[in-house]
Design a protein around this motif. Structure first.
Motif, PDB file in Angstrom:
ATOM      1  N   ASN A  59       0.510  -1.186   0.497  1.00 17.71           N
ATOM      2  CA  ASN A  59      -0.040  -0.176   0.311  1.00 17.71           C
ATOM      3  C   ASN A  59       0.766   1.027  -0.158  1.00 17.71           C
ATOM      4  N   GLN A  60       0.510   2.130  -0.919  1.00 13.97           N
ATOM      5  CA  GLN A  60       0.714   3.851   0.112  1.00 13.97           C
ATOM      6  C   GLN A  60      -0.319   3.575   0.776  1.00 13.97           C
ATOM      7  N   LEU A  61       0.295   4.407   2.189  1.00 10.97           N
ATOM      8  CA  LEU A  61      -0.607   4.607   3.146  1.00 10.97           C
ATOM      9  C   LEU A  61      -1.124   5.857   2.858  1.00 10.97           C
ATOM     10  N   GLU A  62      -2.477   6.216   3.301  1.00 15.76           N
ATOM     11  CA  GLU A  62      -2.797   7.242   2.754  1.00 15.76           C
ATOM     12  C   GLU A  62      -3.124   8.228   4.112  1.00 15.76           C
ATOM     13  N   SER A  63      -3.270   7.548   5.726  1.00 17.70           N
ATOM     14  CA  SER A  63      -3.633   8.651   6.104  1.00 17.70           C
ATOM     15  C   SER A  63      -2.914   7.292   7.713  1.00 17.70           C
ATOM     16  N   LEU A  64      -2.434   7.877   8.791  1.00 15.05           N
ATOM     17  CA  LEU A  64      -2.895   6.936  10.053  1.00 15.05           C
ATOM     18  C   LEU A  64      -3.190   7.984  11.050  1.00 15.05           C
ATOM     19  N   GLU A  65      -4.302   7.469  12.322  1.00 16.24           N
ATOM     20  CA  GLU A  65      -4.748   8.365  13.122  1.00 16.24           C
ATOM     21  C   GLU A  65      -3.932   7.306  13.883  1.00 16.24           C
ATOM     22  N   GLY A  66      -4.232   8.240  15.181  1.00 20.82           N
ATOM     23  CA  GLY A  66      -3.754   7.206  16.690  1.00 20.82           C
ATOM     24  C   GLY A  66      -3.771   7.887  18.171  1.00 20.82           C
ATOM     25  N   ILE A  67      -4.481   7.304  19.170  1.00 17.55           N
ATOM     26  CA  ILE A  67      -4.116   7.392  20.045  1.00 17.55           C
ATOM     27  C   ILE A  67      -2.662   6.563  20.756  1.00 17.55           C
ATOM     28  N   LEU A  68      -2.133   7.389  20.146  1.00 15.70           N
ATOM     29  CA  LEU A  68      -0.558   7.003  21.215  1.00 15.70           C
ATOM     30  C   LEU A  68      -0.189   6.891  22.237  1.00 15.70           C
ATOM     31  N   ASN A  69      -0.375   8.097  23.239  1.00 12.24           N
ATOM     32  CA  ASN A  69       0.218   8.103  24.479  1.00 12.24           C
ATOM     33  C   ASN A  69      -1.229   7.610  25.550  1.00 12.24           C
ATOM     34  N   GLY A  70      -0.570   6.306  26.328  1.00 10.85           N
ATOM     35  CA  GLY A  70      -1.407   6.163  27.142  1.00 10.85           C
ATOM     36  C   GLY A  70      -1.563   6.651  28.401  1.00 10.85           C
ATOM     37  N   THR A  71      -1.057   7.213  28.593  1.00 17.82           N
ATOM     38  CA  THR A  71      -0.870   8.356  29.983  1.00 17.82           C
ATOM     39  C   THR A  71      -2.411   9.262  29.659  1.00 17.82           C
ATOM     40  N   SER A  72      -2.077  10.568  28.229  1.00 19.51           N
ATOM     41  CA  SER A  72      -3.299  10.964  28.403  1.00 19.51           C
ATOM     42  C   SER A  72      -4.730  10.464  28.364  1.00 19.51           C
TER      43      SER A  72
ATOM     44  N   LEU B 158       6.212   7.246  13.209  1.00 19.42           N
ATOM     45  CA  LEU B 158       5.446   6.516  11.975  1.00 19.42           C
ATOM     46  C   LEU B 158       5.372   7.366  10.896  1.00 19.42           C
ATOM     47  N   ALA B 159       5.717   8.196  10.740  1.00 20.79           N
ATOM     48  CA  ALA B 159       5.357   9.195   9.946  1.00 20.79           C
ATOM     49  C   ALA B 159       7.008   8.597   8.419  1.00 20.79           C
ATOM     50  N   HIS B 160       7.586   8.461   9.713  1.00 18.88           N
ATOM     51  CA  HIS B 160       8.568   7.942   8.321  1.00 18.88           C
ATOM     52  C   HIS B 160       8.683   6.778   7.591  1.00 18.88           C
ATOM     53  N   LEU B 161       8.532   5.580   8.265  1.00 21.19           N
ATOM     54  CA  LEU B 161       7.623   4.623   8.170  1.00 21.19           C
ATOM     55  C   LEU B 161       6.960   4.573   7.285  1.00 21.19           C
TER      56      LEU B 161
ATOM     57  N   PHE C  53       5.039   6.982   5.266  1.00 17.04           N
ATOM     58  CA  PHE C  53       5.692   8.359   4.315  1.00 17.04           C
ATOM     59  C   PHE C  53       6.537   8.447   3.585  1.00 17.04           C
ATOM     60  N   GLY C  54       8.053   7.772   4.418  1.00 18.82           N
ATOM     61  CA  GLY C  54       9.163   7.529   3.746  1.00 18.82           C
ATOM     62  C   GLY C  54       9.502   9.551   4.263  1.00 18.82           C
ATOM     63  N   ALA C  55       8.771  10.024   5.202  1.00 22.06           N
ATOM     64  CA  ALA C  55       9.186  11.569   5.740  1.00 22.06           C
ATOM     65  C   ALA C  55      10.131  11.666   6.731  1.00 22.06           C
ATOM     66  N   THR C  56      10.953  12.639   6.476  1.00 24.41           N
ATOM     67  CA  THR C  56      12.401  12.620   7.473  1.00 24.41           C
ATOM     68  C   THR C  56      12.202  13.893   8.231  1.00 24.41           C
ATOM     69  N   VAL C  57      11.253  13.384   9.343  1.00 20.38           N
ATOM     70  CA  VAL C  57      10.373  14.653  10.196  1.00 20.38           C
ATOM     71  C   VAL C  57      11.550  14.792  11.775  1.00 20.38           C
ATOM     72  N   ASP C  58      11.921  15.969  11.855  1.00 21.69           N
ATOM     73  CA  ASP C  58      12.165  16.554  13.232  1.00 21.69           C
ATOM     74  C   ASP C  58      10.922  16.818  14.042  1.00 21.69           C
ATOM     75  N   TRP C  59      10.996  15.681  15.088  1.00 23.64           N
ATOM     76  CA  TRP C  59       9.416  15.779  15.761  1.00 23.64           C
ATOM     77  C   TRP C  59       8.825  16.804  16.259  1.00 23.64           C
ATOM     78  N   SER C  60       9.727  17.623  16.852  1.00 25.11           N
ATOM     79  CA  SER C  60       9.430  19.254  17.611  1.00 25.11           C
ATOM     80  C   SER C  60       8.865  19.774  16.592  1.00 25.11           C
ATOM     81  N   THR C  61       9.084  20.021  15.221  1.00 17.46           N
ATOM     82  CA  THR C  61       8.698  20.338  14.731  1.00 17.46           C
ATOM     83  C   THR C  61       7.209  20.298  14.229  1.00 17.46           C
ATOM     84  N   ILE C  62       7.085  19.493  14.582  1.00 16.94           N
ATOM     85  CA  ILE C  62       5.153  18.663  14.672  1.00 16.94           C
ATOM     86  C   ILE C  62       4.785  19.834  15.504  1.00 16.94           C
ATOM     87  N   PRO C  63       3.415  20.532  14.734  1.00 16.70           N
ATOM     88  CA  PRO C  63       2.529  21.380  15.586  1.00 16.70           C
ATOM     89  C   PRO C  63       1.386  19.978  16.672  1.00 16.70           C
ATOM     90  N   ARG C  64       1.633  20.725  18.327  1.00 20.62           N
ATOM     91  CA  ARG C  64       1.107  19.751  19.004  1.00 20.62           C
ATOM     92  C   ARG C  64       0.352  20.320  20.621  1.00 20.62           C
TER      93      ARG C  64
END
Lengths: 456, 456
Positions: A164-177, A224-227, A229-240
């Motif tokens: 597949n070409q993944l089109e989207s990922l949506e996740g609840i990734l932090n159990g504490t939150s 996950l975005a790297h795996l 979508f092949g994106a090289t992401v500095d996590w600190s640039t992700i709006p959060r």
């Protein structure tokens, strides 16, 4: 652990043996040691060889002895006993933080060990350096346990969904939150009170900042975005945005509108690039992500061939995370990790990024707005005008007559305030930000406007 | 297919190439061919080599040409063109049924090809023979697409959850049945009418027997039970009830009680062995399996380390199934399949079964009973007495005054009948069967008693 049905490790005549070391005997490390020691039958069956725990390296021998009873000669406080033992070929490197975790991982690889790790912060921060070095040295790094604990999302994205070409990922990734938000939602408890409860139950650390402010989820999303979508992401640039500012009143209004609020990590590939964000988000009640409770994690992946695939499981905790580490140890011992590692070139600094992160201002979506407004004629008209001028159309409004209050902290403590909740139709994030600022400037609007995203 | 974002296959200088053949260009085969031809960029990226479609073998060349436009020289009606071509190393064997599928698979392996298949009936029926032969020949058989379509449940159970002793698997494994039951539930439509609709929409075959009578789900469950529990199961010995006898009235009563009915495949490992069954089952509304709609499949696996893990996705259809086939082709080309195949010794006739199938009479659970009873004083007492004598206690009862009817087909057409629905507490299957027979013998009970299982 008492529920594990297994037999201790055995050496079977003629069966190959893989010698393993664990570096770091914290919660997860102890779980991994127990599975290796107590369940040798099952690891041998899945690996086709004995998975032998030869060394466990800790800083504090006494503390480790209180946690787990290891066979003679296994426990040590000297990393060199692993480095200098050529028979140890695979190391579960289970210490957190960036240093000395990074240096230890480099030393281990330089001495010929393949690595299994759960340290997502280290990968998010130093992925390219560590993976490039591993490739130079002909070593591998497996990291299933770094994202979503017991849910094998790394293997699923890297291998199982590879058509597949993944089109989207949506996740609840932090159990504490998710635990905190679930409790606030279910019992109407204030944030601070639930955090204290979560700490008592072991769901939150003494300092839960990285979990509740979205950092942990952003680091996992970057991996996950790297795996995917092949994106090289500095996590600190992700709006959060974290859940640390969440008001129970928003959970209540959301529910009246048919939604729950979850800390959602999103990666969506569009024509103009990759949208990445971590934010409290309204999710329609009854949809799978909205129904993820307590310390569970979940991921919804959409592929262009497979369609939507949904994963749900325990995102943290000793044995779920140990389950992921053991799967990686087995994959590494069998040789599958090496093949995958060579093929996929994870985090290679030589490969150009295949997807570019998109400016969030252009991202379109629906929004939930909560305002505290003057209970005067003309208020709703003024607000509707601002939205209209910004081309944002209103999908629904809640205004309850009964909740009118006086705010003693207001600059105008004499005027009655009522909460006003607006659900918008689709608009760009940039427009929503601008409209929010304009609303906050209105005379009829008291204080700041709460703005949350809406999905589905 | 129009939504696939990819580039056609290319040969990259210096890049290794794996030559692939497809045998059988039905719905799934056509999807696999399209992914190989149109999305060579992504398969090459995941495989680290070009995945080259060299031959596609069909029975009817003309029919195939109407379905798909293949490059010159690829389409053939001669299996020998594959058998005699040593450069073809991997074959997607996508023909259904037992023969000639079995003989063709043997011939392909004997000529040195590794196999990828979606044919669950063939594996459920001839697994040990085919897998033993593959091992003798040093070949591999990958079969992700044989169970649950796009959900990669085979890889997840065999590899990703390998740290665990699985305790149970519960699955909705037949999309056709689930589509039919979902439609009956949502619209109150009769079984026969929904089947006709499902056939029009392509969700059910012209002869849907194998899907709706539980055969297909039992064959898939036999495969999963082997992977998860090491059981060697003849699928035909799995107690199974289909949805072909389901009455919409039971869906309605179940809903009043807070449940939905789904065709559930269950494998549970207990002290006394492995419980296997396929049956329409009441599942609590709001639990993940109860909310699986239409043609979706889902599996809930519980491991002793990882806890519950839930998977949900499209269980059938051209592209979801092709997604699983392509993942297997890539795994085989990369070499992972061979390592897994050698290690796990799937369906080996030399390995003793690790779990023994348990007599269902001893299995305990809750039951839903629907009876048509005489609207007379003493009826409920007589029924309660039978249950009490069998040590079955009643959890809840529904009896609506308004639904009293006369049954012209009854031997006593003059007496008024009312439906009576009973939910029991836990009892053994054997006891429930005996009690049901006793109830059917009561004068107050008309006709047969509907008995369904209840979970959660």
């Amino acid at each position: 652990m008492d529920s594990l049905k297994c037999s201790p490790v055995v050496t079977i005549c003629g069966m190959e043996k893989t010698n393993i070391a664990i570096v770091g005997l914290g919660t997860v490390g102890t779980g991994v040691a127990r599975l290796l020691l107590d369940c040798g039958d099952r690891t041998a069956r899945h690996a086709g060889r004995t998975m032998w725990l030869r060394k466990a390296v800790v800083r504090d021998l006494e503390k480790a002895r209180q946690r787990i009873d290891l066979p003679e000669g296994v426990l040590t406080d000297s990393l060199d006993e692993v480095i200098n033992d050529p028979e140890i070929t695979v190391v579960a490197q289970l210490i957190g933080g960036l240093e000395p975790a990074r240096s230890i991982m480099l030393r281990l690889m330089e001495s010929g060990k393949d690595i299994v790790t759960a340290n997502k912060a280290l990968l998010a921060e130093h992925g390219p350096e560590l993976f490039d070095r591993a490739r130079q040295l002909g070593r591998s790094i497996a990291f299933e346990a770094s994202v979503a604990g017991g849910i094998p999302i790394i293997a699923n994205i890297s291998q199982c969904l590879s058509a597949n070409q993944l089109e989207s990922l949506e996740g609840i990734l932090n159990g504490t939150s998710n635990f905190i938000v679930s409790q606030m939602d279910e019992f109407g408890t204030e944030y601070a009170e639930v955090v204290a409860e979560a700490q008592r139950l072991g769901y939150a650390e003494a300092d839960p900042t990285m979990d509740v402010d979205g950092t942990d989820a952003a680091q996992k999303l970057a991996i996950l975005a790297h795996l995917a979508f092949g994106a090289t992401v500095d996590w600190s640039t992700i709006p959060r945005v974290g859940i640390d500012g969440l008001d129970p009143v928003d959970l209540r209004y959301a529910r009246q509108l048919g939604y729950r609020i979850k800390l959602l990590a999103v990666a969506t590939l569009g024509e103009e690039g990759l949208e990445l964000s971590v934010a409290p988000t309204l999710l329609k009640i009854g949809t799978p992500l909205a129904e993820v409770r307590n310390a569970f994690n979940a991921i919804r992946a959409v592929g262009d061939a497979v369609g939507p695939v949904f994963y749900h499981g325990l995102g943290a905790g000793q044995m779920p995370t140990a389950s992921a580490v053991i799967a990686d140890l087995i994959d590494t011992a069998v040789g599958r990790t090496k093949l995958t590692f060579q093929t996929l070139e994870y985090f290679s600094s030589e490969n150009p990024a295949r997807a570019i992160q998109r400016d969030t201002a252009n991202i379109r979506g629906r929004f939930y707005l909560r305002l505290s407004v003057a209970n005067d004629p003309g208020t709703l008209a003024a607000i509707a005008n601002v939205l209209s001028r910004n081309s944002i159309s209103i999908a629904s409004v809640i205004q309850h007559e009964s909740e009118s209050t006086l705010d003693p902290n207001s600059q105008r403590p004499d005027r009655e305030l009522v909460p006003l909740v607006i659900m918008t139709h689709e608009a760009s994030e940039g427009t929503a930000v601008a409209a929010t600022a304009e609303l906050e400037g209105l005379d009829a609007v008291e204080g700041s406007v709460t703005r949350l995203r809406v999905k589905g």
